[in-house]
Every structure is written in structure tokens, then in C-alpha cells.
Scaffold this motif. Structure first.
Motif, PDB file in Angstrom:
ATOM      1  N   SER A 142      29.281  44.676  30.750  1.00  0.00           N
ATOM      2  CA  SER A 142      30.292  43.677  31.335  1.00  0.00           C
ATOM      3  C   SER A 142      31.595  43.904  30.420  1.00  0.00           C
ATOM      4  CB  SER A 142      30.014  42.324  31.539  1.00  0.00           C
ATOM      5  OG  SER A 142      28.982  42.098  32.545  1.00  0.00           O
ATOM      6  N   TYR A 199      35.218  45.441  31.594  1.00  0.00           N
ATOM      7  CA  TYR A 199      36.329  44.684  31.480  1.00  0.00           C
ATOM      8  C   TYR A 199      37.276  45.122  30.395  1.00  0.00           C
ATOM      9  CZ  TYR A 199      33.779  41.286  34.097  1.00  0.00           C
ATOM     10  OH  TYR A 199      32.762  40.827  35.176  1.00  0.00           O
ATOM     11  N   MET A 214      42.174  40.654  30.614  1.00  0.00           N
ATOM     12  CA  MET A 214      40.940  41.642  30.728  1.00  0.00           C
ATOM     13  C   MET A 214      40.553  41.773  29.179  1.00  0.00           C
ATOM     14  SD  MET A 214      39.631  41.890  33.603  1.00  0.00           S
ATOM     15  CE  MET A 214      40.225  41.921  35.387  1.00  0.00           C
ATOM     16  N   LEU A 257      35.393  42.905  39.565  1.00  0.00           N
ATOM     17  CA  LEU A 257      35.327  41.998  38.724  1.00  0.00           C
ATOM     18  C   LEU A 257      34.508  40.750  39.357  1.00  0.00           C
ATOM     19  CD1 LEU A 257      37.081  40.496  35.862  1.00  0.00           C
ATOM     20  CD2 LEU A 257      36.946  38.890  37.846  1.00  0.00           C
ATOM     21  N   ALA A 263      37.267  34.259  39.181  1.00  0.00           N
ATOM     22  CA  ALA A 263      37.464  35.696  39.918  1.00  0.00           C
ATOM     23  C   ALA A 263      38.055  35.387  41.422  1.00  0.00           C
ATOM     24  CB  ALA A 263      36.221  36.452  39.800  1.00  0.00           C
TER      25      ALA A 263
END
Length: 169
Positions: A20, A24, A43, A90, A134
Motif C-alpha cells: 500500500s 501510494y 499521497m 485508492l 477515499a
């Protein structure tokens, strides 16, 4: 003491959290190249946060008598199409992480490991926040559509989100 089954499942979650962070980070770099400072800052911060989630798991496993493993990671895609595509990725990723956490919680109940179950409740709550954030961002992007001025304002709004995330809680 962790059972082998729980140690293995926690190590799998370490890989998910590390991946993850990488995804990102790739999103941050892509947004920065596109000229969206706010989105890239968001991000980059999100990537750091995911790494902290991973480190929290590493420490927990080692403190409970297990051995946390540092995983090999896949290179994430360097391109995301559009901001809507990127934030959809995302969101979908966060839903996958939530499912993984839920599976892990289920294993702790099967194994009657209530200490690990308790530890994982932080991750359960965190995933609720991550998915909601998100989803809210996707909703805003859908409202903006293809309006360049709207994207500029959105980028500034996201920059403020980073400031709010870094504020003391």
C-alpha cells in the motif's frame, strides 16, 4: 505467544501494508509530475502512514515472540490515467485492505488470541476512516467532472486535508 497461523497471517498483512505504501508513493509521484501539489502531498503523507501501519505490525509480531518478515514488493504502476481513475484505485485498494483486516480478525477469534484481536481493533477503525476518506474524495471528483478549474480548486482542498491529517488528534 503467537500461533504459527496468526504469525503467518500478520506477516501477510505486513506485505499488504508495505505494498500500500508503495502504491501510494507511485500515486504521489504521478500526481506531482502532473502538477498537482496538493494531491501529491496527500499521497506522500498517505504512503508514510501506510508504512507506519506496517511498522506497527512488525513491532507487535516481534514483541509477541514471533518473527516479522520484511516482504519483497511488486513495482506499482507508474501511471493512473486520470485523477478519478487514481482515486478509484485508492478506494478499491482500501476496500481490499479492509477485507484482509477482517479476515485477520476472524482468524484471531478462531485461534482465541484475544490480545491480537484487541490489537487489530485499531486497524478496523482505521480502515473505516480510510474508506470513508477515499469515498468522499471520489464523490468530489465526480462533482467536478472534467472542469480544469474545479480540479485546481480540488488540488488546493486536498492540500488542506494533509494539514488536517498532520494536526494533533
Amino acid at each position: 505467544m503467537l500461533s504459527q497461523k496468526i504469525e503467518s497471517a500478520l506477516n501477510k498483512q505486513i506485505q499488504i501494508e508495505a505494498q500500500s505504501s508503495q502504491v501510494y508513493l507511485a500515486m504521489a509521484s504521478w500526481a506531482e509530475v502532473q502538477g498537482f501539489e496538493g494531491v501529491s502531498q496527500f499521497m506522500y503523507a498517505h504512503s508514510d502512514e501506510e508504512r507506519m501501519h506496517m511498522l506497527k505490525l512488525v513491532k507487535f509480531i516481534n514483541e509477541r515472540g514471533g518473527h516479522a518478515m520484511v516482504p519483497a514488493l511488486e513495482a506499482p504502476s507508474p501511471k493512473f490515467g486520470s485523477f478519478k481513475d487514481m482515486f478509484q484505485t485508492l478506494f478499491d485498494h482500501e476496500v481490499m485492505v479492509s477485507q484482509s483486516i477482517n479476515d485477520l480478525v476472524h482468524i484471531t477469534l478462531e485461534e482465541r488470541d484475544y490480545a491480537t484481536h484487541n490489537f487489530l481493533q485499531w486497524y478496523v477503525a482505521e480502515q473505516i476512516e480510510e474508506e470513508a476518506l477515499a469515498r468522499n474524495i471520489l464523490d468530489k471528483i465526480n462533482l467536478i467532472g472534467d472542469d480544469k478549474g474545479g480540479l485546481y480548486l480540488f488540488d488546493n482542498d486536498v492540500k488542506q486535508l494533509v494539514g488536517q491529517q498532520n494536526a494533533p488528534k
